[in-house]
Design a protein around this motif. Structure first.
Motif, PDB file in Angstrom:
ATOM      1  N   VAL A  76      -5.694   3.260   0.399  1.00  0.00           N
ATOM      2  CA  VAL A  76      -5.122   2.133  -0.709  1.00  0.00           C
ATOM      3  C   VAL A  76      -5.503   1.003  -0.396  1.00  0.00           C
ATOM      4  CG1 VAL A  76      -3.218   1.366  -1.824  1.00  0.00           C
ATOM      5  CG2 VAL A  76      -3.180   3.559  -1.049  1.00  0.00           C
ATOM      6  N   THR A 111      -7.396   2.885  -5.459  1.00  0.00           N
ATOM      7  CA  THR A 111      -6.969   4.164  -4.663  1.00  0.00           C
ATOM      8  C   THR A 111      -8.153   5.013  -4.742  1.00  0.00           C
ATOM      9  OG1 THR A 111      -5.847   5.149  -6.446  1.00  0.00           O
ATOM     10  CG2 THR A 111      -4.423   3.943  -4.720  1.00  0.00           C
ATOM     11  N   ARG A 133       0.792  -1.229  -0.015  1.00  0.00           N
ATOM     12  CA  ARG A 133      -0.080   0.054  -0.072  1.00  0.00           C
ATOM     13  C   ARG A 133       0.835   1.200  -0.018  1.00  0.00           C
ATOM     14  NH1 ARG A 133      -3.552  -0.428   4.677  1.00  0.00           N
ATOM     15  NH2 ARG A 133      -2.615  -2.277   5.475  1.00  0.00           N
TER      16      ARG A 133
END
Ligand code: PMP
Ligand code: GLN
Length: 405
Positions: free
Chosen positions: A103, A262, A82
């Motif tokens: 994320v 995202t 992430r």
């Protein structure tokens, strides 16, 4: 006396699939790959590279498995990945996402698309999609009980790019419109949406308070120095956009099935709520290796892009030599070819015949359209293959064309 409901229950077993999914049979990719294997054809249908991703990525993944990274990663994904995703979104697009809350790692982009649409579409909500459209969009909108509103991407002129009519897009919006799906670089047309095109879409998103789901799996596969514009970078879009990517295209490992989403925290939280019950998490050992590759393999990605550009030109020239009219794509690893100069009208018929007749498999573009007539004359050829494989396909097509003619 028979139970009055008996008939209905019997049908539930014989025809168990829920009604809204009955229009969907086997995917075109599975069908064409099976046909290619059965006929020993060169498979330019399903889009997967025939060479592997960066060596260090493969080695890291193997090592992680041998060194014991084999239990569940956290549901939202390994923090290392992430963080790496957050860094490259910032590096490439100037967008900052909090790795903790903005994320989220999914099982491929497909998993991200499924979770996003399931999380955001209420039954009866309308979703704008550009057609031709990647096959999972239609199916997942249906599964969520949503309604597709297709807007056509059309060829500007002979050999021109595919684009949409802003008036047609505007006319597709109704009070029930909930979101717009944007796929850029676009499969199957190969169009890379320009800033101006994206601004037309963004304007409507802002005006009508719509969410955008952007499928950017080909973000690093753009050609002729064209840059991918991430739709979330447009004014007012970061707070309403979920962007989806995949390692499959970035590092030529389509079988790994790791993707990521995202976006702003509320949208990512919605995806997370649904996805924790769809797959809970995605392969952990691979996630760690991918994190490292995202930080260190920019040169590899750039080389892949240049190599693919050469392959695009090689196949385009070959297909033209075999009699097709070819649209040179701006991104992705697909070429759209018009079959009419060869005397054919229906790409679906030809795609089913070509493996047996010519020993080459491709995908009919028609299946990516709701308005099937729009794509009837087009076939999609993948060029993410070794040069000798592309040459073999072209040689076979030329021999077939000559024998036909
Ligand atoms: N979106 C598009 C436009 C694609 O072409 C593909 C195929 N790779 C996907 C999504 C699915 O990606 P993944 O294999 O990561 O699920
Ligand atoms: N994305 C790949 C393509 O467009 C196929 C993925 C799949 O087989 N579902 O060819």
């Amino acid at each position: 006396m028979p139970w009055p409901e008996a008939d209905r229950y019997a049908r539930r077993v014989e025809e168990p699939l829920i009604e809204r999914m009955r229009a969907y049979g086997e995917t075109i990719f599975a069908e064409m790959t099976r046909l290619a294997v059965e006929t020993d054809s060169v498979n330019l249908g399903q889009g997967f590279p025939d060479t592997d991703g960066p060596r260090a990525l493969l080695e890291n993944a193997s090592r992680n498995i041998l060194e014991g990274v084999n239990q569940y990663p956290p549901g939202p994904g390994r923090l290392e990945l992430r963080r790496a995703v957050s860094r490259y979104r910032s590096r490439h697009y100037g967008l900052d996402f909090d790795p903790e809350s903005e994320v989220y790692v999914t099982v491929g982009a497909t998993g991200g698309i499924a979770a996003s649409l399931s999380a955001l579409v209420e039954p009866g909500d309308e979703v704008i999609v550009f057609e031709p459209m990647y096959d999972s969009y239609a199916a997942m909108i249906s599964l969520a009980g949503g309604v597709r509103r297709p807007v056509a991407l059309r060829h500007e002129a002979e050999g021109g790019r595919f684009t949409f009519d802003p008036a047609e897009l505007r006319a597709a919006i109704t009070p029930r419109t909930r979101l717009i799906m944007i796929n850029t670089p676009h499969n199957p047309t190969g169009a890379v949406f320009t800033y101006a095109e994206l601004e037309e879409i963004a304007k409507l998103c802002r005006e009508h308070d719509l969410i955008a789901i952007t499928d950017e799996v080909y973000e690093f596969l753009t050609f002729d120095d064209r840059e991918h514009v991430s739709p979330a970078t447009l004014p007012g879009m970061r707070e309403r956009t979920l962007s989806i990517s995949s390692v499959g295209k970035m590092f030529a490992v389509t079988g790994w099935k790791i993707g990521w989403v995202t976006g702003p925290e509320p949208l990512v939280r919605a995806v997370r709520t649904v996805n924790q019950f769809l797959t809970f998490s995605a392969n952990g050992a691979l996630q760690l290796a991918i994190a490292d590759a995202i930080d260190n393999e920019g040169v590899w990605v750039q080389r892949q892009r240049l190599e693919l550009q050469g392959k695009r030109d090689r196949l385009a020239e070959g297909l033209r030599g075999a009699g097709f009219d070819v649209n040179v794509c701006e991104g992705t690893y697909f070429l759209m070819a018009d079959i009419r100069p060869l005397g054919y009208v229906d790409g679906e018929d030809l795609a089913r015949a070509l493996p047996r007749e010519a020993g080459v498999a491709a995908v009919p573009a028609k299946v990516f359209y709701d308005h099937r007539e729009e794509g009837r004359h087009l076939m999609r050829f993948a060029f993410c293959k070794k040069d000798d494989v592309l040459d073999e396909a072209v040689g076979r097509l030329k021999r077939w064309g000559t024998a036909e003619g």
